[in-house]
Structures are given as structure tokens and as C-alpha cells.
Design an enzyme around this catalytic site. Sequence first.
Site, mmCIF file in Angstrom:
data_model
loop_
_atom_site.group_PDB
_atom_site.id
_atom_site.type_symbol
_atom_site.label_atom_id
_atom_site.label_comp_id
_atom_site.label_asym_id
_atom_site.label_seq_id
_atom_site.Cartn_x
_atom_site.Cartn_y
_atom_site.Cartn_z
ATOM 1 N N CYS A 253 9.974 0.395 2.533
ATOM 2 C CA CYS A 253 10.665 -0.828 2.971
ATOM 3 C C CYS A 253 12.170 -0.611 3.039
ATOM 4 O O CYS A 253 12.858 -1.222 3.845
ATOM 5 C CB CYS A 253 10.327 -1.982 2.032
ATOM 6 S SG CYS A 253 10.610 -1.612 0.294
ATOM 7 N N GLU B 238 10.053 -9.359 -2.066
ATOM 8 C CA GLU B 238 10.684 -8.117 -1.619
ATOM 9 C C GLU B 238 10.005 -7.762 -0.315
ATOM 10 O O GLU B 238 8.835 -7.372 -0.295
ATOM 11 C CB GLU B 238 10.501 -7.023 -2.682
ATOM 12 C CG GLU B 238 11.538 -5.915 -2.579
ATOM 13 C CD GLU B 238 11.044 -4.710 -1.807
ATOM 14 O OE1 GLU B 238 11.146 -4.754 -0.553
ATOM 15 O OE2 GLU B 238 10.568 -3.759 -2.422
ATOM 16 N N GLU C 162 11.278 -3.305 11.984
ATOM 17 C CA GLU C 162 10.807 -2.315 11.023
ATOM 18 C C GLU C 162 9.587 -1.580 11.575
ATOM 19 O O GLU C 162 8.581 -2.184 11.914
ATOM 20 C CB GLU C 162 10.450 -2.999 9.706
ATOM 21 C CG GLU C 162 10.036 -2.038 8.611
ATOM 22 C CD GLU C 162 9.786 -2.744 7.286
ATOM 23 O OE1 GLU C 162 10.214 -2.215 6.248
ATOM 24 O OE2 GLU C 162 9.176 -3.831 7.296
ATOM 25 N N TRP D 137 0.791 -1.229 0.000
ATOM 26 C CA TRP D 137 0.000 0.000 0.000
ATOM 27 C C TRP D 137 0.816 1.269 0.000
ATOM 28 O O TRP D 137 0.273 2.365 -0.125
ATOM 29 C CB TRP D 137 -0.947 0.016 1.197
ATOM 30 C CG TRP D 137 -0.339 -0.403 2.508
ATOM 31 C CD1 TRP D 137 -0.447 -1.623 3.104
ATOM 32 C CD2 TRP D 137 0.474 0.387 3.390
ATOM 33 N NE1 TRP D 137 0.241 -1.639 4.302
ATOM 34 C CE2 TRP D 137 0.817 -0.412 4.496
ATOM 35 C CE3 TRP D 137 0.942 1.702 3.359
ATOM 36 C CZ2 TRP D 137 1.600 0.037 5.555
ATOM 37 C CZ3 TRP D 137 1.730 2.161 4.412
ATOM 38 C CH2 TRP D 137 2.048 1.334 5.488
ATOM 39 N N LYS E 93 -3.280 -8.692 -7.050
ATOM 40 C CA LYS E 93 -4.028 -8.493 -5.808
ATOM 41 C C LYS E 93 -3.329 -7.379 -5.029
ATOM 42 O O LYS E 93 -2.335 -7.599 -4.352
ATOM 43 C CB LYS E 93 -4.062 -9.784 -4.993
ATOM 44 C CG LYS E 93 -5.286 -9.914 -4.062
ATOM 45 C CD LYS E 93 -5.416 -8.860 -2.983
ATOM 46 C CE LYS E 93 -4.506 -9.116 -1.803
ATOM 47 N NZ LYS E 93 -4.746 -8.101 -0.699
#
Length: 503
Positions: free
Chosen positions: A294, A260, A393, A161, A185
Site C-alpha cells: 500500500c 489504513e 493504485e 492479503w 477476518k
Amino acid sequence: MSGAIPRRQLFIDGEWRDPVRQKRIPVINPATEEPIGDIPAATAEDVELAVAAARRALTRNRGKDWARTSGAARAKYLRAIAAKITERKSELAKLETLDCGKPLDEAAWDMDDVAGCFEYYADLADALDGKQRAPVSLPMQTFKSYVLKEPIGVVGLITPWNYPLLMASWKVAPALAAGCTAVLKPSELASVTCLELADVCKEVGLPPGVLNIVTGFGPEAGAPLASHPHVDKIAFTGSTETGRRIMTAAAQTIKPVSLELGGKSPIIVFEDVDIEKAVEWTLFGCFWTNGQICSATSRLLVHESISKEFMERLVAWAKNIKISNPLEEGCRLGPVVGEGQYEKIKKFISTAKSEGATILCGGGRPQHLEKGFFIEPTIIKDVDASMQIWREEVFGPVLCIKTFGTEEEAVELANDTHFGLAGAVISKDPERCNRASEEIQAGIVWINCSQPCFCQAPWGGNKRSGFGRELGEWGLDNYLSVKQVTEYISDEPWAWYPPPSKL
């Protein structure tokens, strides 16, 4: 209801279709916390229809309509998609901003990159024709051999997103260039522009079933796609935990995957830097895209001799960042994507404080914004390498800092992580930069910058950040299968077995 989004259905076999179970998911503007529409919620039944459509498109006319047509023919569609994205850039950028909270300037930049990605892979599709039947040198003159590069088949593409349409294009463009058919998707948290991509595909006349788009929740739509026996490959960008589940599902049918995943990337700042330039790159590397990257270089390692001045300048710059509704001119930090992410980030910050870290600035809601999922750019010092904030993270605008004394110590701290997506080094010493770039254990290293990304260069990580590479020629290779074809060209018999006696 402000800033309403188009009402779309699932895109299957070239047509808009209601979800079998008629479910929909509300879309909340993260800047206002108001509903702005809804998206369809696919389930396993819809995935079944989408995969069947992709399979038909792959094999239609013995593959000659798409999979086995020329790369040049497929390239025409990719260029047409790029042109339509450019034509609709302003509209798409605004929808992206309304959907995920990205500052409008960033969303517009993303749309340029989306169009550029489709253009780039159109060029590679063209070039693929000239690479077919590449000869293989053999030690025996009685044989000749060549290689065919063929589409891997029906691919499932599951995207995140934070860059909704751009991350989708990183997968859709090379997959279609290779001759695959696909089921996309997108994340249920930001699917609006991906559904507009379906509208673009319909407008340019992409053959039915070549690209199918199903929106919905991960367990209800993503999981059936990952485990589907008629999907030949899964490409996923998202969290490490979800990547682990996708690998497990794909393993049941020995399905290849490319992943990823998460990151906790370091940025090393040495004592010889131009401090103002290094401060800006440090902030950009962590706070760009509202900190939801990321590859964010969210672990700052700064040389102890400049650490005091560097931290003072970081705070001064951070306090100057414009935080506002992302549609406002000059916005540089918008809201995070939703309430769940907002609460998760706040918990990370409160845990860091409870563990003994010091909040240099930020850490809460901006005082001038009473609504929306806004978090101030947050800088944290006095961080121990065992703390959660240093090791996990956050996926938000949170930068944590440690100091170092030697180059060896900096590299050791940089590599002390389960992740290996990216890293950055800032120094005026080219030799030191080159040493560090070789020693940092990551798939991407930036020198004297952070976060530049070009569709011509490979992207991907090591360790728990995943495997496989997107973008560049490597991205196309993700969706190609290599076939060896070898022919016996001698007129002489093989003469391995003696011939039967003649009666």
C-alpha cells in the site's frame, strides 16, 4: 497437489468449528496455479457466533478474566505467542509463500516481524499497569481526578492479503494488549497463516473467545462484522473503496473505525544523489513484496539533469532481478497473489500504453515462466499527470516516472494525489530533505530510503489513505478508551442549594 496446506476450520470460542453452511474456498498457489487446499468460508451466522464468543470473553467474571486483568497477565500470553511464532518460523514462512507468492526470504523476515510485534506489545501491556490512575491537575483543591485507560471492547479486525500474518499481528497484538477481545477476518485471498495463528493461540492456552478467526469473503463475512451492533470498533487495512463501505456500515451504530487504505506514494530523487544507491532504493520501494504494498513509492520524480542516466540504470538493475518460483533460493520477485490481480495489473499497463506512455522495460510475463501469475518488473516513462497509471493504485510491480526541474515543482507533483500514505526523498542535502519531509502531505516520509517499517514507529496515512495510526504507542491507543474519574474529597457540603428549613 503440491505443497498442501493444513486443513483448518473457523476458530471460535477457543475451538475449531465447521462453518454453519459448510462452505469452503479453494486455495491456489499463485506460482503454479495449482490448488493446494481450501479454507472455511464463514457467513453471517458464523460471525454472529464469533462476536458472541468475544463478548462473553470480554465480560466473563465481570471482566476480570481478560479485560480488567493486569496488563502483565495479558503480556504473558503475547510473549508465549511470539515464542511459538519464532519456533514455527520456517513452517509459517513456507505457508505464507505458498499462499500469496511472497519470496521465501521476505516471508521469513515477516515472521521475525510478527514475533517482534507481539513482544513489543507485551512490553506495552506491562507498562500500561503503571499508567493507570494517572492524576489530573485540577484548579480546585476539593476534588481529585485521575484517568483510567480501558479496553474499547469487542473489536473487528479486517486484514489484507499482501502481508497476511504480519498485518494481522499489527492489529491483534495491540488489541489483546489493551484488553480487548477480537474477531479477525483475514482476506480470503491469503488466510492460511492466520488460521495457523489460531493454532498457536490454542497451543498457548489463550482464554476462549479472546481471539476468534473467521475466514471468508468480504460481503459474506467482512460486511456482517463491520455492521454488527455488538462490535465496538472496526480496524481495517485494504482498498479505499472497501474502506468507504466499512465507514458507512460503522456509522449506523456510531462505531469508531481506523482505516489504513490505498496509496500512490511519490519518491523524489534530486540531482546530487549517489545514482546506484538511489536506483536500488527506488526499485526496492516499488518492487518489494512483488509490488503489492500500500505504501509502494510507485511514482518516481527524478531531476531532469540526471533522468537519462537514472532511467538507464533503473532498467539495467530491473533486468537483473531474479523472478522465479518464490521458494527458489535468491528469488526477489514472485507472482502476484491471484488471477484477478494479475489481469488487473496487465490492464493498467495496456491502458498506459494506449494513453501514450512508453514501457521502458517489463510489462508482460517473464519468458521463462509459463505458469503462475508472474509479471516482469515494469518501468514506464512519458507519463502525464492525468494518466490512470500515475493517479491510481496498481498494487503490482509497476513504476512510473516523471521528471522535474525545481524543488517546488517536485513537491507540487508529489502532493498532486488523492492519497497520502507515504513518500520518500533522496538527496545529500539534509536541509532540502527536511524541507521536503515537512511539505510532503503523507503520514510517513522516508529520507534516503524507502519502505523501512518498525513496530515502534507510527504507521498510517492522510487524505484517502485513511486515518488513525497503527504501531508504536499509537497502535495501542487505537484500542483504549480513556475514562475520567473525579472524586469530591472535602468534608464540607457543596452548598449550592440552600438547605430546607428545619421544622
